[in-house]
Structures are given as C-alpha cells and as structure tokens.
Design an enzyme around this catalytic site. Structure first.
Site, PDB file in Angstrom:
ATOM      1  N   LYS A   1       9.515  29.050  63.563  1.00 27.22           N
ATOM      2  CA  LYS A   1      10.219  27.895  64.123  1.00 27.22           C
ATOM      3  C   LYS A   1       9.772  26.586  63.474  1.00 27.22           C
ATOM      4  CE  LYS A   1      11.377  30.972  67.359  1.00 27.22           C
ATOM      5  NZ  LYS A   1      11.013  32.407  67.273  1.00 27.22           N
TER       6      LYS A   1
ATOM      7  N   TRP B   1       8.212  36.325  77.317  1.00 32.65           N
ATOM      8  CA  TRP B   1       9.098  36.700  76.221  1.00 32.65           C
ATOM      9  C   TRP B   1       9.360  38.196  76.307  1.00 32.65           C
ATOM     10  CZ3 TRP B   1       7.218  38.390  70.905  1.00 32.65           C
ATOM     11  CH2 TRP B   1       8.294  38.514  70.017  1.00 32.65           C
TER      12      TRP B   1
ATOM     13  N   ASP C   1      -0.665  33.399  72.571  1.00 25.79           N
ATOM     14  CA  ASP C   1       0.510  33.434  71.707  1.00 25.79           C
ATOM     15  C   ASP C   1       0.974  31.995  71.510  1.00 25.79           C
ATOM     16  OD1 ASP C   1       2.802  33.966  70.314  1.00 25.79           O
ATOM     17  OD2 ASP C   1       3.681  35.309  71.803  1.00 25.79           O
TER      18      ASP C   1
END
Length: 400
Positions: free
Chosen positions: A250, A134, A215
């Site tokens: 999300k 990311w 993560d």
C-alpha cells in the site's frame, strides 16, 4: 481410484474480498462502484505509480543489475532499511543485533513464514486474532496447523474498542498464546487503540508470557511513518520477544511486487542467528528465495535522502486524500439524510471503515445500486473519489 478422488473435490468457498471483486467484474452496469477491494486508488480511480518509484526504476535501469538469485533471507540492504523504518535507525535493539529481518512475499508471506516458525516452537499454542480481523489472518494461521480463536476488539455500540474486555481476554490466555495485533490502521474497522493504551497491553502480555505478532501493513496511512510506528518501538523497548510482519504494497503502491518483511525480536545476537537459521530453512522449503525487483525499488528509495523525502510527501498526499474522503462522504450522506450519523467514519484511520451497515443493507447496495462492499459493512475509503463519492453517498443514504 485417482479419478474418484479428483471427482470428489468440492468447489472451495470464494474469498470474501477477492470473490466480491469477481462479482463486481461480472456486473455490466457502467455506474458500478467497488468499495470492497483493499487497494489505494487516486482521485482518477487509478492505482498510482509513485514518482519516487519511477525515479528508482530509472536508477535501477541505469545500473543494469543482473537478476541473480537473492539470498534465502533476501536483499540485505532492504532488510536493514526495513529495520530502520520499523524500529528507528539508532534503535538499541538494532545496535545490539537482537533483531532478525528477512524479506518475504508481501505481508501475507511474512505472516505465513512467522506462523510456520512459531508452530515449530509453540506447537500446542492457540493463535488469537481480533474480532473482527483481516479475513486472511485466520486462513494463514490455520494453514500452519494452529487453532485460531478470537479476542474481543470492536464495539459496534459505540464504534470504539472493547478495551476492558480485550485486556481481560489477554489475562485469561494460557502462557505461550500467540496474539495477532494490528499496529495501526486496524483492518477492517479503522478503529485503533489510543497510543497510551498500548503500555497496558504490553504489560499484560509481558506478565502473561504471551507472544505478540504485530501486523503493520499500513504504516504512514494513519498519522505518519513515525507516529504509526510507535507501537513497534514500544514493544521493542519492553524487551519482549515478538514478531512483526510489514508490507509495502500500500505505502509504495507496489501490490504486484509482493514486497514485505518478517522481523523477530530476540534476546541477543547468538539467539538472533539461531532464529535466522530456522527461518531460512523454512523459506528454502517454501519458496527458496524472494524476488529481486520490488525490494530493490524500496531499498533504493529508503537509501536516498531525496527519494525518501519524496516518498514521505507522496505518502502524506495519499493519507490526506483518504481523510478528505472520510469527511466528504459523511457530509454528503448528511445532506441527503439529515438524521444519519456517519461521524464515526471520520474518527477511523487508514484505508478502511466499518460503516455500521448491516449485511442486508450491503446486499441492497450491491443489487440495487451496484455499489459493492464487504457484507460486514466494511468499505475501502481509498476507493472513493470526486467522481463516485456523491453517488456512493446517495446509495448508502438510501439503504440506511
């Protein structure tokens, strides 16, 4: 002197994702499609408001809870529920009070808080992120003062993981190196390690005395909440010290509420309390304390058997819709260009896909077809729907 200093400031480079959204917004073509932004959209192309969240909103409104400051480490019920979700309700680490969890400003805030803490403990260490990772991983940890390097991960030749190269990289890292790992639904590739491979990863990290920083921003978007959380449970069972950053942006569709958490596995309750004291000191000097509303929504859902069940159902619907979009985009491209092979997209997991498109092909998509994607070839599969899928497939097939 002051005027000259300000005049010398140069324009900062655009964020590769948010900058793309700016370009998309400035495009006047009505048929434009944005596959770059990391947001889940429903089949109407809208960010959904989950029914379980709506019910939680009603519950909170009826309680009319005052909006006082939260403690520095956040809402305790929320933190407890985060631990249960990540580690399991009856996890030994929780019962033995080895885990400290603090509420953070989304997953990014958790990474930054964890990074600041680690900088005080391992000031000379290097942070290692996957290649690719990311985009914000590098920025967050460089801002904390760390040198950031990359370890091998994605294999473009077979659309898989460079597993052996990754393990060798771990074996060569100095003691105390900090390794950022994607627990599930790897961003940006969508390519995950086989769950059985994680045992060797853990063994190597334990032997090399590395510091894992997991993560997990997409728990539930791969195979399910429990399945996607297996990696964290494996690390917990190993007895290692490790950090976990989680996000509900999300999975609860609460992007603007910035609801996340940082959890750290320690050796015992005394060490946990010491670590917590340092996290609170960092948080106090950074943002003082977290906001109330988003965490209250999440903890209300996670504390209610009825709402929790409803959330899992809605999460499964989102997960299954993404999987359907993966299948359909491949079918549509195949119809237009039979020699094209996009089957690797079906094997990937989560919201994102590394399509294999080159930078030149992505630019052509944008300029000729008004289909926007990250120049690495990453697309957000969750941005596809029944109305734009055929056109997106046609555009991709044309540039292949």
């Amino acid at each position: 002197m002051i005027e000259k200093k300000f005049e010398s400031i140069k324009m900062a480079p655009r964020d590769p994702i948010l900058g793309l959204t700016e370009l998309f917004k400035s495009d006047s073509r009505p048929e434009k499609i944005n596959l770059g932004v990391g947001v889940y959209y429903d089949d109407l192309g809208q960010v959904p408001l989950l029914k379980c969240v709506q019910q939680a909103e009603v519950t909170l409104a009826e309680r009319a809870i005052p909006r006082a400051y939260l403690p520095i480490n956040g809402d305790q019920t929320y933190c407890d529920k985060v631990q249960e979700l990540l580690f399991g309700a009856s996890a030994p680490a929780i019962e033995q009070k080895k885990v400290i969890t603090v509420q953070t400003l989304g997953g990014t805030g958790a990474l930054r808080l964890g990074g600041d803490f680690l900088k005080s403990v391992f000031p000379d260490s290097t942070v290692w992120i996957s290649d690719p990772s990311w985009e914000n991983h590098r920025g967050v940890f460089e801002r904390t003062g760390f040198t950031v390097d990359k370890y091998p991960y994605y294999d473009s030749s077979n659309k898989g993981v460079k597993y052996d190269e990754m393990i060798m990289a771990f074996e060569r890292m100095p003691i105390g190196s900090i390794v950022v790992l994607h627990a599930c639904c790897h961003n940006p590739t969508g390519v995950d390690l086989n769950i059985n491979k994680w045992d060797e990863v853990i063994d190597v990290m334990k032997n090399q005395k590395l510091v894992p920083f997991l993560d997990i921003a997409y728990q539930g978007f791969g195979d399910g909440l429990d399945e996607d959380g297996q990696v964290i449970k494996k690390f917990a069972d190993s007895g290692m010290h490790f950090l976990t950053a989680n996000s509900f942006s999300k999975s609860f569709s609460l992007y603007g509420e910035r609801v996340g958490g940082l959890s750290i596995m320690t050796a015992n309750e005394n060490q946990k309390n010491i670590v917590e004291s340092h996290l609170k000191k960092i948080a106090r000097a950074t943002y003082s304390n977290p906001p109330t509303h988003g965490s209250k929504l999440v903890s209300t859902v996670l504390s209610s058997q009825e709402l929790f069940s409803a959330w899992k159902t809605e999460l499964a619907e989102m997960r299954n819709r993404i999987k359907l979009m993966r299948e359909l985009i491949c079918v549509e491209i195949k119809k237009i260009k039979p020699e094209a092979n996009f089957n690797h997209v079906i094997q990937q997991r989560g919201m994102f896909s590394y399509t294999g498109l080159s930078k030149e092909q992505v630019i052509k998509l944008r300029e000729k077809h008004s289909v926007y994607a990250i120049e690495t070839g990453r697309i957000c599969v969750a941005a596809l729907n029944s109305k734009n899928l055929a056109r997106a497939a046609s555009a991709i097939a044309e540039v292949l």
